[in-house]
Enzyme design. Structure first.
Site, short mmCIF file in Angstrom:
data_model
loop_
_atom_site.label_atom_id
_atom_site.label_comp_id
_atom_site.label_asym_id
_atom_site.label_seq_id
_atom_site.Cartn_x
_atom_site.Cartn_y
_atom_site.Cartn_z
N GLU A 1 0.84 3.83 1.83
CA GLU A 1 1.27 4.25 3.18
C GLU A 1 2.47 3.43 3.66
O GLU A 1 3.41 3.96 4.25
CB GLU A 1 0.14 4.08 4.20
CG GLU A 1 -1.10 4.89 3.92
CD GLU A 1 -2.15 4.08 3.17
OE1 GLU A 1 -1.79 3.39 2.19
OE2 GLU A 1 -3.33 4.13 3.56
N HIS B 1 0.86 -1.20 0.00
CA HIS B 1 0.00 0.00 0.00
C HIS B 1 0.89 1.24 0.00
O HIS B 1 2.03 1.21 0.48
CB HIS B 1 -0.89 0.00 1.25
CG HIS B 1 -2.04 -0.95 1.17
ND1 HIS B 1 -3.10 -0.93 2.05
CD2 HIS B 1 -2.31 -1.95 0.29
CE1 HIS B 1 -3.97 -1.89 1.73
NE2 HIS B 1 -3.51 -2.52 0.66
N CYS C 1 -6.20 1.68 5.88
CA CYS C 1 -6.83 0.42 6.31
C CYS C 1 -6.23 0.02 7.67
O CYS C 1 -5.37 0.70 8.22
CB CYS C 1 -6.58 -0.67 5.26
SG CYS C 1 -4.86 -1.24 5.21
N CYS D 1 -2.37 -0.37 7.58
CA CYS D 1 -1.62 0.89 7.49
C CYS D 1 -1.78 1.73 8.75
O CYS D 1 -0.83 2.39 9.19
CB CYS D 1 -2.06 1.66 6.24
SG CYS D 1 -1.65 0.76 4.73
#
Lengths: 150, 150
Positions: free
Chosen positions: A58, A56, A86, A89
């Protein structure tokens, strides 16, 4: 004089990263990390490209910022990300002790708020910056995917 | 004949990884991922070495297993990890859709259970395998750190 380096300015930079993800057929989420009004790391979602669900925006931007600073902790930094983080993260952000998280669009299904993921007690949260633009790019992506499949 | 490749066998392999972390002055957590009775990935905590709070054993072993299989999803795999996964790692496991998580020691402070982190609905969980050995290594580490500081 107005400060040109405000939340909107940095979210636009995160959106540029999201657009790069879009262009690679990745779910368009982008992120930047800012320290003392300077962008020290940029990343976008690369889960398809890297065959790695942990890639991801992040997660990558945390790793990149820590590498830049030579410090595991990002206490004086701000994460700008186009979509609400999410659970993974948000969990990572706890360990970084990041000073502030600014996100654009909400993620009512997979976002950390719904699941009450604890952030670090010193992490401030701001939401909804450029949320219409952040959401529009995501909708555009899913619409494109739908058309490709039909 | 007893199957030599049971949960205890694979947790011993995860403990070997935890010992490697211990030897590097890292919080001793180790993990392996097993697919069809075969270890396809091994990792241990490297947060200090890599100056990266995201470098938990589980995060690395997920990336490594996905790379080995050429698949983002680990549906038919089992994660063996010496300590209960944190919010970040449990969140990552959701995205991998991993079939089963087997952990050793509980983490009552930072573990996913306390924070009710949702796992993937198809992920089975087994806990407490070799928990005394897994905990002992952690205690030994923190005791060593305490002595170094005093």
């Amino acid at each position: 004089m107005q400060n040109p380096f405000d939340d909107t300015y940095f979210m636009k930079q995160a959106l540029k990263e999201a657009q790069l993800a879009f262009d690679k057929n990745e779910i368009p989420v982008g992120a930047v990390i800012v320290c003392q009004n300077q962008i020290i790391a940029r990343a976008h979602n690369l889960t398809q490209t890297l065959t790695d669900v942990t890639a991801h925006a992040e997660m990558q931007v945390f790793t990149s910022a820590a590498s830049y600073l030579g410090s595991k902790y990002l206490k004086n930094c701000v994460l700008y990300v186009t979509l609400e983080p999410c659970c993974m993260c948000a969990g990572a952000s706890f360990w970084t002790q990041i000073g502030k998280i600014v996100y654009g669009a909400s993620d009512e299904n997979r976002g950390f708020l719904k699941h009450k993921i604890p952030l670090h007690p010193k992490t401030e949260v701001v939401s909804g910056i450029l949320k219409t633009d952040c959401s529009a790019l995501l909708w555009q992506f899913f619409e494109k995917q739908r058309k490709l499949k039909s």
